[in-house]
Design an enzyme around this catalytic site. Structure first.
Site, PDB file in Angstrom:
ATOM      1  N   HIS A  31       0.825  -1.209   0.000  1.00 13.61           N
ATOM      2  CA  HIS A  31       0.000   0.000   0.000  1.00 13.61           C
ATOM      3  C   HIS A  31       0.864   1.268   0.000  1.00 13.61           C
ATOM      4  CE1 HIS A  31       0.955   0.962   4.177  1.00 13.61           C
ATOM      5  NE2 HIS A  31       0.883  -0.345   4.403  1.00 13.61           N
ATOM      6  N   GLU A  55      -1.993  -7.444   7.184  1.00 10.96           N
ATOM      7  CA  GLU A  55      -0.654  -7.371   7.786  1.00 10.96           C
ATOM      8  C   GLU A  55      -0.517  -8.302   8.985  1.00 10.96           C
ATOM      9  OE1 GLU A  55       2.403  -7.145   7.662  1.00 10.96           O
ATOM     10  OE2 GLU A  55       2.939  -4.999   7.675  1.00 10.96           O
TER      11      GLU A  55
END
Length: 214
Positions: free
Chosen positions: A15, A90
């Site tokens: 990201h 994550e």
């Protein structure tokens, strides 16, 4: 499993920059807003992808807002479906989330070194190890993506879990994970068949060179 007619182009994307990235805070399952630079990084990445790949068939994204920002932008540009996938989120950093890396290094240097430099098996209090997180991402790739007939897919995920997954794919073990650190809005290109996944290139970030460092 139905065998693929041809290898898939699989793009693993980190990201864009967030306020916590810029401030050096540990995010994990927490979230923060994409910065102005992050918006420019997203545009630069999409321009690069459009130059390299005529189409994208599917975008998969972590549930985190910072990943969905990137995933939505890619899916919108290529006019393809977007799927939110918890398996690609994550690593959970547990009690360390919200701390700055500087603070953790000051208060608990041994744990900080294990987490970020030394030990993929280290499990933060209330979190998960990088080894487990990386296997979670690889399981999604091997068991979910390999069964599809898509030609090009993007997976928008996160920096630390990417390090572990790339280390396993390249070396068979996550031990050397710091070597595979990638900047925000960079990507790795892989080829995926029913029975193997090969890293063609990782840390691709030439599209970011023109951006200001401020």
């Amino acid at each position: 499993m139905k065998h693929r007619a041809q290898p898939m182009n699989l793009l693993l994307i980190r990201h864009a920059e967030t306020t916590w990235n810029r401030g050096g805070f540990i995010q994990g399952r927490q979230d923060s807003a994409v910065t102005a630079r992050g918006v420019h990084e997203t545009t630069a990445l999409i321009t690069a992808l459009a130059h390299e790949f005529p189409s994208v068939d599917m975008v998969y994204t972590s549930p985190a807002g910072r990943a969905r920002h990137m995933g939505n932008a890619i899916a919108s540009h290529f006019r393809c479906p977007l799927s939110v996938e918890p398996l690609v989120q994550e690593q959970a950093f547990g009690d360390y989330e919200g701390l700055s890396r500087v603070q953790l290094q000051r208060d608990d240097p041994t744990s900080a070194e294990a987490l970020f430099s030394m030990d993929a098996a280290f499990t933060p209090p209330g979190g998960e190890s990088l080894a487990c997180a990386a296997q979670r991402l690889l399981s999604f790739i091997h068991h979910n993506l390999a069964a599809t007939q898509n030609t090009t897919c993007c997976v928008v995920t996160h920096g630390h879990i990417l390090q572990g997954a790339l280390a396993i794919l390249k070396e068979g073990t996550p031990d050397n994970f710091p070597r595979y650190a990638q900047p925000n809005a960079s990507y790795a290109r892989l080829t995926l068949t029913a029975d193997r996944c090969d890293v063609i290139q990782w840390g691709i970030a030439t599209h970011l060179r023109h951006l200001s460092q401020t």
